[in-house]
Write a protein that holds these residues in place. Structure first.
Motif, short mmCIF file in Angstrom:
data_model
loop_
_atom_site.label_atom_id
_atom_site.label_comp_id
_atom_site.label_asym_id
_atom_site.label_seq_id
_atom_site.Cartn_x
_atom_site.Cartn_y
_atom_site.Cartn_z
N ALA A 13 18.41 26.32 22.75
CA ALA A 13 17.22 25.73 23.36
C ALA A 13 17.30 24.22 23.18
N GLU A 14 16.51 23.48 23.97
CA GLU A 14 16.54 22.02 23.97
C GLU A 14 15.31 21.46 23.26
N LEU A 15 15.49 20.30 22.62
CA LEU A 15 14.41 19.69 21.84
C LEU A 15 13.73 18.53 22.55
N ASP A 16 14.40 17.88 23.47
CA ASP A 16 13.94 16.57 23.96
C ASP A 16 12.94 16.66 25.10
N HIS B 287 10.96 26.44 25.77
CA HIS B 287 12.25 27.03 25.40
C HIS B 287 12.42 27.06 23.88
N THR B 288 12.07 25.94 23.24
CA THR B 288 12.19 25.88 21.78
C THR B 288 11.26 26.89 21.11
N ALA B 289 10.01 26.97 21.59
CA ALA B 289 9.06 27.90 21.00
C ALA B 289 9.53 29.34 21.17
N MET B 290 10.05 29.69 22.33
CA MET B 290 10.52 31.07 22.54
C MET B 290 11.71 31.40 21.64
N LEU B 291 12.62 30.45 21.47
CA LEU B 291 13.76 30.73 20.61
C LEU B 291 13.34 30.85 19.15
N ASN C 269 13.00 27.89 32.15
CA ASN C 269 11.91 28.29 33.03
C ASN C 269 12.18 27.73 34.42
N TRP C 270 11.84 28.51 35.45
CA TRP C 270 12.25 28.12 36.80
C TRP C 270 11.12 28.36 37.81
N PRO C 271 10.37 27.30 38.14
CA PRO C 271 9.37 27.42 39.22
C PRO C 271 10.03 27.86 40.52
N GLY C 272 9.33 28.69 41.27
CA GLY C 272 9.86 29.20 42.52
C GLY C 272 10.44 30.58 42.41
N VAL C 273 10.73 31.03 41.19
CA VAL C 273 11.15 32.40 40.93
C VAL C 273 9.93 33.14 40.38
N GLY D 286 10.49 35.99 27.92
CA GLY D 286 11.54 35.24 27.25
C GLY D 286 11.87 35.80 25.88
N LEU D 287 10.84 36.15 25.13
CA LEU D 287 11.06 36.74 23.80
C LEU D 287 11.80 38.07 23.91
N ARG D 288 11.38 38.92 24.84
CA ARG D 288 12.04 40.22 25.00
C ARG D 288 13.51 40.05 25.39
N TYR D 289 13.76 39.08 26.26
CA TYR D 289 15.15 38.85 26.67
C TYR D 289 16.01 38.46 25.49
#
Length: 396
Positions: free
Chosen positions: A75-78, A106-110, A163-167, A374-377
């Protein structure tokens, strides 16, 4: 009364972490408080924690059983240099800096996955949680590789989600092959003697030269490559002059090239150089081109993607797994990790958003409703790859 699903139970806590991170964003290689927060959480879950990787990167290691196999999760921090205009109670407290891409989520989910897996380590091997600095533009992933992260923490593959808007909300999209584009950058300057506008014949005109260059580079996409090959060449900045009655001595331009085929990097560099030389000769000015190779394409490897898809089917259901879609010409420095170790970059559907509310927009808001998916994945991915039976039978 039935016991509560552990992912449902932890979700409010993960949302709280996400909101905290969103309110305290930090730019690339400056994520000191973010890294401290992540490290403290990982230690509280009982993980082995390593800090200072690529400056502000953090790695957490969770071992279970006696298996020798290992998998990397990133995951990314910035955050981004964006002035936030989102109307949320947890808006950025750091003016001009905003989590406008979802790295807080992303960081929170990881972190949530690390906590869940540490509570119930139903796997045999090692899960390596990689929290990367400076994904946005500065290449923190490349620096982690260069500093030997994968030698210190060897893994058979690395995985990331975005995360991907549009999906559609909660769907997971991953494909074998290119998923995100490579990106190169270029800068061009045209220089002449300049002149008063009333006496243009006494000088050269870099403005005219730059106009010819702008038109000429359109042929790179339209006439110099196969039309079935994805390529974008865009100019993003033009600067020249500072007064209305003087033809400037210098005009500076900046642009970018995006593509999937790595051979197009050399093609763009060489063709831009040819165009610069030709324009300079035709307009009597000098031209200087600086071409910079950027992030490579994110190319998902076949074995890793098969495992990611299998885990996604368990996490969100077969109907919510998307494998047939067009890749994006956006870029991601996770490409360096995949190139070094193999792996898969997946999109986690965030649903539809309005103008200015998408990725990198100043009113972007991460959709907290996708956190359980995301957590389940993440949990299913680790348990699938490092299943005890898989340890005995080898890689499937």
């Amino acid at each position: 009364m039935l016991p509560q699903d552990p992912i449902t139970a932890i979700t409010p806590e993960v949302v709280g972490w996400r909101h905290h991170l969103h309110a305290h964003p930090e730019l690339g290689f400056q994520e000191h408080e973010t890294a401290r927060f992540v490290a403290e959480k990982l230690r509280s879950f009982g993980l082995e924690v390593h800090q200072g990787i690529a400056g502000t990167g953090v790695v957490g290691v969770l071992k279970a059983g006696s298996g020798s196999r290992a998998v990397g999760l990133r995951a990314e921090l910035d955050a981004l240099p964006v002035l936030e205009r989102a109307n949320v109670a947890y808006a950025s407290a750091n003016p001009g800096v905003m989590h406008a891409c979802g790295h807080d989520g992303h960081t929170a989910m990881l972190l949530g996955a690390a906590k869940l897996l540490s509570r119930r380590p139903d796997f045999d091997g090692t899960a390596v949680f990689m929290f990367q600095p400076a994904e946005e533009n500065e290449g923190g992933g490349r620096r982690m590789i260069e500093e030997g992260m994968l030698e210190r923490f060897p893994v058979e593959a690395v995985y990331a989600v975005h995360n991907w808007p549009g999906v559609r909300v909660g769907a997971i999209a991953a494909r074998v092959g290119p998923q995100m584009a490579a990106v190169d950058g270029f800068e061009v300057s045209f220089e002449g003697t300049g002149a008063h506008v009333a006496m243009p014949h006494l000088g050269d005109d870099p403005v005219l030269a730059s106009g010819a260059f702008i038109q000429a580079i359109q042929r790179i996409v339209s006439r110099s490559v196969d039309p079935l090959s994805a390529l974008v060449v865009s100019l993003t900045q033009i600067h020249g002059g500072n007064v209305g009655n003087i033809v400037p001595k210098r005009v500076w331009l900046q642009g970018t090239c995006r593509f999937f085929d790595p051979m197009l990097s050399d093609h763009c560099a060489n063709t831009l150089d040819d165009i610069c030389r030709g324009v300079a000769a035709a307009y009597g000015v000098t031209a200087t081109l600086r071409y910079a190779r950027g992030y490579p394409a994110v190319i998902n490897t076949a074995d890793a993607t098969a495992r990611a898809i299998a885990a996604a089917e368990k996490a969100v259901g077969l109907h919510n797994v998307i494998t047939d879609f067009a890749p994006s010409l956006g870029c991601e420095d996770f490409a360096y990790m995949i190139r070094a170790a193999g792996g898969t970059y997946a999109w986690l559907g965030a649903g539809d958003v309005g103008p200015g509310e998408g990725l990198h927009g100043d009113r972007y808001v991460f959709n907290d409703a996708i956190i359980p998916a995301g957590l389940r994945y993440w949990v299913h991915l680790v348990e699938h790859i490092l299943a005890p039976s898989a340890a005995r039978e080898g890689i499937r």
